[in-house]
Design a protein around this motif. Structure first.
Motif, mmCIF file in Angstrom:
data_model
loop_
_atom_site.group_PDB
_atom_site.id
_atom_site.type_symbol
_atom_site.label_atom_id
_atom_site.label_comp_id
_atom_site.label_asym_id
_atom_site.label_seq_id
_atom_site.Cartn_x
_atom_site.Cartn_y
_atom_site.Cartn_z
ATOM 1 N N UNK A 86 0.839 -1.193 0.025
ATOM 2 C CA UNK A 86 0.122 -0.034 -0.101
ATOM 3 C C UNK A 86 0.919 1.454 0.105
ATOM 4 N N UNK A 87 1.768 1.392 0.809
ATOM 5 C CA UNK A 87 2.759 2.500 0.876
ATOM 6 C C UNK A 87 3.376 2.658 -0.164
ATOM 7 N N UNK A 88 3.911 1.711 -0.882
ATOM 8 C CA UNK A 88 4.638 1.824 -2.163
ATOM 9 C C UNK A 88 3.884 2.311 -3.339
ATOM 10 N N UNK A 89 2.748 1.844 -3.439
ATOM 11 C CA UNK A 89 1.830 2.281 -4.488
ATOM 12 C C UNK A 89 1.352 3.569 -4.284
ATOM 13 N N UNK A 90 1.079 3.996 -2.875
ATOM 14 C CA UNK A 90 0.467 5.270 -2.732
ATOM 15 C C UNK A 90 1.658 6.355 -2.915
ATOM 16 N N UNK A 112 -5.504 3.583 -13.724
ATOM 17 C CA UNK A 112 -5.649 2.686 -12.759
ATOM 18 C C UNK A 112 -4.884 1.176 -12.951
ATOM 19 N N UNK A 113 -4.828 0.865 -14.289
ATOM 20 C CA UNK A 113 -4.411 -0.453 -14.518
ATOM 21 C C UNK A 113 -2.759 -0.346 -14.532
ATOM 22 N N UNK A 114 -2.151 1.004 -14.886
ATOM 23 C CA UNK A 114 -0.817 0.886 -14.493
ATOM 24 C C UNK A 114 -0.491 0.604 -13.225
ATOM 25 N N UNK A 115 -1.097 1.408 -12.504
ATOM 26 C CA UNK A 115 -0.499 1.411 -10.917
ATOM 27 C C UNK A 115 -1.008 0.191 -10.171
ATOM 28 N N UNK A 116 -2.143 -0.660 -10.757
ATOM 29 C CA UNK A 116 -2.289 -1.809 -10.231
ATOM 30 C C UNK A 116 -1.462 -2.895 -10.673
ATOM 31 N N UNK A 117 -0.968 -2.620 -11.790
ATOM 32 C CA UNK A 117 0.179 -3.651 -12.478
ATOM 33 C C UNK A 117 1.349 -3.281 -11.625
ATOM 34 N N UNK A 118 1.572 -1.967 -11.248
ATOM 35 C CA UNK A 118 3.080 -1.929 -10.187
ATOM 36 C C UNK A 118 2.827 -2.689 -9.001
ATOM 37 N N UNK A 124 -2.219 -10.028 -2.756
ATOM 38 C CA UNK A 124 -1.658 -8.750 -3.203
ATOM 39 C C UNK A 124 -2.306 -8.100 -4.235
ATOM 40 N N UNK A 125 -2.697 -8.753 -5.279
ATOM 41 C CA UNK A 125 -3.585 -8.463 -6.324
ATOM 42 C C UNK A 125 -4.933 -7.523 -5.575
ATOM 43 N N UNK A 126 -5.514 -8.014 -4.584
ATOM 44 C CA UNK A 126 -6.651 -7.508 -4.188
ATOM 45 C C UNK A 126 -6.198 -6.184 -3.399
ATOM 46 N N UNK A 127 -5.292 -6.080 -2.607
ATOM 47 C CA UNK A 127 -4.876 -5.104 -1.909
ATOM 48 C C UNK A 127 -4.393 -4.010 -2.998
ATOM 49 N N UNK A 128 -3.741 -4.548 -4.011
ATOM 50 C CA UNK A 128 -3.200 -3.245 -5.033
ATOM 51 C C UNK A 128 -4.469 -2.748 -5.747
ATOM 52 N N UNK A 139 -8.924 3.421 -4.385
ATOM 53 C CA UNK A 139 -9.194 4.586 -3.307
ATOM 54 C C UNK A 139 -8.075 5.793 -3.407
ATOM 55 N N UNK A 140 -6.761 5.678 -3.699
ATOM 56 C CA UNK A 140 -5.760 6.712 -3.902
ATOM 57 C C UNK A 140 -6.259 7.662 -4.945
ATOM 58 N N UNK A 141 -6.351 7.230 -6.375
ATOM 59 C CA UNK A 141 -6.858 7.908 -7.561
ATOM 60 C C UNK A 141 -8.051 8.623 -7.067
ATOM 61 N N UNK A 142 -9.001 8.147 -6.370
ATOM 62 C CA UNK A 142 -10.297 8.754 -6.144
ATOM 63 C C UNK A 142 -10.064 9.897 -5.192
ATOM 64 N N UNK A 143 -9.319 9.707 -4.290
ATOM 65 C CA UNK A 143 -9.072 10.550 -3.170
ATOM 66 C C UNK A 143 -8.254 11.994 -3.817
ATOM 67 N N UNK A 144 -7.358 11.515 -4.546
ATOM 68 C CA UNK A 144 -6.377 12.567 -5.250
ATOM 69 C C UNK A 144 -7.101 13.046 -6.504
ATOM 70 N N UNK A 145 -8.138 12.380 -6.726
ATOM 71 C CA UNK A 145 -8.893 13.044 -8.081
ATOM 72 C C UNK A 145 -8.132 13.050 -9.212
#
Length: 400
Positions: free
Chosen positions: A288-292, A316-322, A383-387, A393-399
């Motif tokens: 979570x910390x790494x992706x955020x 979304x897929x780029x950072x989920x893939x990360x 890991x996939x589910x958490x990503x 959540x992060x993309x929605x929060x940062x708009x």
């Protein structure tokens, strides 16, 4: 896919802030270490179970035939030669069991004494457990072979020690003269069995003829042990045995005899996997910390991609893939380390047993492909589910 190219680029390219590189490295370690630990733990668990099964296979037959009612049956009621002709059966041997009293000087103990013959050693590797003396002392000479713990309890420390046997003589029982219903015999200690504490404290063997005479049970048996060939169809063999012996007898496998113990072992393994899943969830939180942090670091890139026409799904897929790449890499490293440690312990015995008197020198290990794949699947799915949840959540929060 386009998003996977971006994900790989972001994964392996230098980040603008060194702290992100550190967080990514910590995330990889946080996933790899519990993955390796769980692979090793399951391998040790399987090894211990296999060792226990191997030890008890010397005293527990593959299949047993017992009377449906009562404790004994006529020795000639079952054709042993016919059983030996069934495909897949290697050896068949009869035995008789009776409760007796062992006595040496003023020390006494009750035990279930088993009478066997030389064929019994073909069906079960009981001879391999005899540390001193020989199994022939029981099967041929009619003396007694005892577990080390049992022999110590009654003070029979040396081979050749005289042991008195007392058993109920079922054909001479009398309420007026109760002592007349006891049969007595003197035998010598002909062998000491040195296995594990449970077996050593209970196992007592003599010849069938000796025990039949002592209990006044001529031509009676308690059961028949059957050894089957490796990789044989045990279910088919049991069916053939049932057809041969008839409905007055029950055919029981080792697994059926130890059904409760096997159920406990399965529950313990499930518990280990559940604990592993909880550890995987905790380890996935490091992702979570790494992706955020990565999303925060790449906000300019995201704005540029959006200006070039990238939709929200691509971002979304780029950072989920990360996150998925982080999980896959950490899981792969952990699995490789766990497999390496398990194979090393299996072949070199790096970690020894703490007790110098243990029957094995090092912790037993049995690496199984299905367990390793299950561990990998658990960590990947979590890991996939958490990503996915983190990125959404992060993309929605940062708009973004």
């Amino acid at each position: 896919m386009l998003w996977s190219k971006f994900a790989r680029r972001y994964m392996f390219s230098p980040k603008s802030h060194s702290v992100i590189n550190i967080i990514v490295s910590v995330s990889l370690v946080a996933v790899a270490v519990p993955t390796a630990a769980l692979v090793v733990l399951l391998a040790v668990f399987n090894g211990l179970n296999a060792t226990i099964e191997e030890l008890y296979s010397a005293v527990d037959a593959d299949i047993e035939i017992l009377a449906e009612r009562g404790q004994t049956f006529e020795a000639d009621a079952i054709d042993l030669d016919a059983l030996r002709k069934i495909e897949g059966i290697e050896a068949v041997a009869p035995y008789i069991e009776q409760s007796v009293m062992l006595s040496v000087a003023d020390r006494h103990t009750a035990v279930t004494l088993r009478g066997i013959d030389s064929l019994y050693c073909d069906a079960l590797p009981i001879a391999s457990l005899v540390g001193r003396g020989s199994i022939e002392a029981a099967t041929v000479d009619g003396d007694i072979v005892l577990g080390y713990g049992l022999a110590s309890d009654i003070g029979a420390y040396n081979l050749g020690s005289e042991v008195a046997l007392y058993a109920l003589n079922r054909k001479q029982l009398s309420t007026l003269l109760p002592m007349s219903g006891l049969s007595r015999a003197k035998v010598q200690l002909g062998g000491i069995i040195d296995s594990n504490a449970d077996i050593d404290a209970t196992l007592a063997l003599t010849s069938i003829e000796r025990l039949q005479h002592l209990a006044n049970y001529p031509d009676r048996l308690s059961g028949i042990v059957v050894s089957v060939a490796e990789n044989s169809d045990k279910k088919a063999i049991c069916q053939a045995l049932e057809d041969s012996v008839g409905e007055n007898y029950k055919v029981r496998t080792r697994e059926e005899k130890n059904a409760s113990m096997n159920a406990i072992l399965r529950m313990e393994k499930v518990a280990v996997l559940l604990i592993g899943a909880l550890i995987a969830i905790v380890a996935a939180l490091s992702i979570v910390g790494s992706v955020v942090m990565l999303i925060t670091d790449k906000q300019r890139d995201i704005a540029t991609l959006r200006a070039m026409g990238a939709d929200r799904a691509l971002i979304r897929n780029i950072f989920v893939g990360e996150g998925i790449l982080l999980t896959m890499l950490g899981t792969a490293v952990g699995a490789i380390v766990g497999i390496g440690l398990s194979l090393g312990q299996e072949h070199f015995g790096w970690v020894g047993m703490p007790d110098g008197g243990a029957i094995i020198d090092s912790y037993p290990v049995e690496l199984r492909a299905d367990d390793t794949l299950l561990v990998v699947a658990i960590f990947l799915l979590i890991g996939i589910a958490v990503s996915r949840l983190t990125v959404a959540h992060t993309l929605r929060k940062k708009r973004l």
